[in-house]
Design an enzyme around this catalytic site. Sequence first.
Site, PDB file in Angstrom:
ATOM      1  N   GLU A   1      -2.343 -21.964 -30.465  1.00  0.00           N
ATOM      2  CA  GLU A   1      -3.800 -22.072 -30.499  1.00  0.00           C
ATOM      3  C   GLU A   1      -4.276 -22.907 -29.314  1.00  0.00           C
ATOM      4  OE1 GLU A   1      -6.240 -20.955 -32.451  1.00  0.00           O
ATOM      5  OE2 GLU A   1      -5.270 -20.274 -34.314  1.00  0.00           O
TER       6      GLU A   1
ATOM      7  N   HIS B   1      -4.180 -12.554 -30.374  1.00  0.00           N
ATOM      8  CA  HIS B   1      -4.542 -12.276 -31.759  1.00  0.00           C
ATOM      9  C   HIS B   1      -5.449 -11.040 -31.829  1.00  0.00           C
ATOM     10  CE1 HIS B   1      -5.864 -14.236 -35.843  1.00  0.00           C
ATOM     11  NE2 HIS B   1      -5.033 -13.218 -35.994  1.00  0.00           N
TER      12      HIS B   1
ATOM     13  N   ASP C   1      -9.867 -13.129 -30.322  1.00  0.00           N
ATOM     14  CA  ASP C   1      -9.292 -14.226 -29.532  1.00  0.00           C
ATOM     15  C   ASP C   1      -7.913 -13.867 -28.988  1.00  0.00           C
ATOM     16  OD1 ASP C   1      -8.503 -14.453 -32.396  1.00  0.00           O
ATOM     17  OD2 ASP C   1      -7.412 -16.238 -31.770  1.00  0.00           O
TER      18      ASP C   1
HETATM   19 ZN   LIG Z   1      -6.605 -16.272 -33.770  1.00  0.00          ZN
END
Ligand SMILES: [Zn+2]
Length: 274
Positions: free
Chosen positions: A144, A182, A192
């Site tokens: 992330e 993703h 994203d």
């Molecule tokens: Zn994501």
Amino acid sequence: MSILHRIRKPLLPLGLLFAGCSPNPYKAANRSYKDQVKQYARTIAVRPLASGVDSVPPAPYWVGTTNFNLRKPNFVIIHHTAQNSCPQTLQTFTVARTQVSAHYVICRDGTVYHMLNDYLRAWQAGLSKWGNITDVNSISIGIELDNNGFEPFPPEQINSLLRLLTRLKTTYNVPTANFIGHGDIAPTRKNDPSSFFPWKELADKGFGLWYSDTTGVCVPEGFSTLTALRLIGYDVKDSAAAAQAFKRHFEADSTKTWGLTDEKVLYTLYRQYQ
Ligand SMILES: [Zn+2]
């Protein structure tokens, strides 16, 4: 010596003692992590399978093979957090009610938080599909990036990401094509990392495939957009969403239109998969 004076006196040294030493706000989360890891360790230590638990006729005795090791991640999935700060994301990933996590969180200043052992399964991909893989969490590392989705990714953050990807690719032998986003694996649900994400810079360094020069490329008659997207890995159940995800990744474009330029990019990339 007055009581006040006696109380005051040690205050200064104590203050100095704790200066620069901040308490870890994630103690409870770390305790929970340790307990869960212990539980999973017990699970894998169990000799499979106790007789009578399935339809396989039981053998007279247990024979453990001598030849095995741990399963390795084979994909890396990149995300943006869609949140406003690293502490906010660390908080999100350390409370049970959110049911989401990632192996790594990379802050805007390049700080990398490693939140879960690479061999364990994070809850980051969710309902997703790539090729015939339907349980992406079981085979991937999730990263992330602290980013709200509407801003560029600072060089410090990308540099840390590249260093991390280098280690992951080497350690687990992750194929070049298996560094994806993703939004690629969940095109109807996720967008994203955003079109600000520098996929070409990554591909230039060996993380993800990229298309060659499209100048003079002639897309042959009968070329199927859907077949090409599917071959690359996209779930084409919603073809418009798959095409949009492709454009976001390979053309830094989040629009939904599809034209000859897009077709040429897809065709040149598709040839690498044949
Ligand atoms: Zn994501």
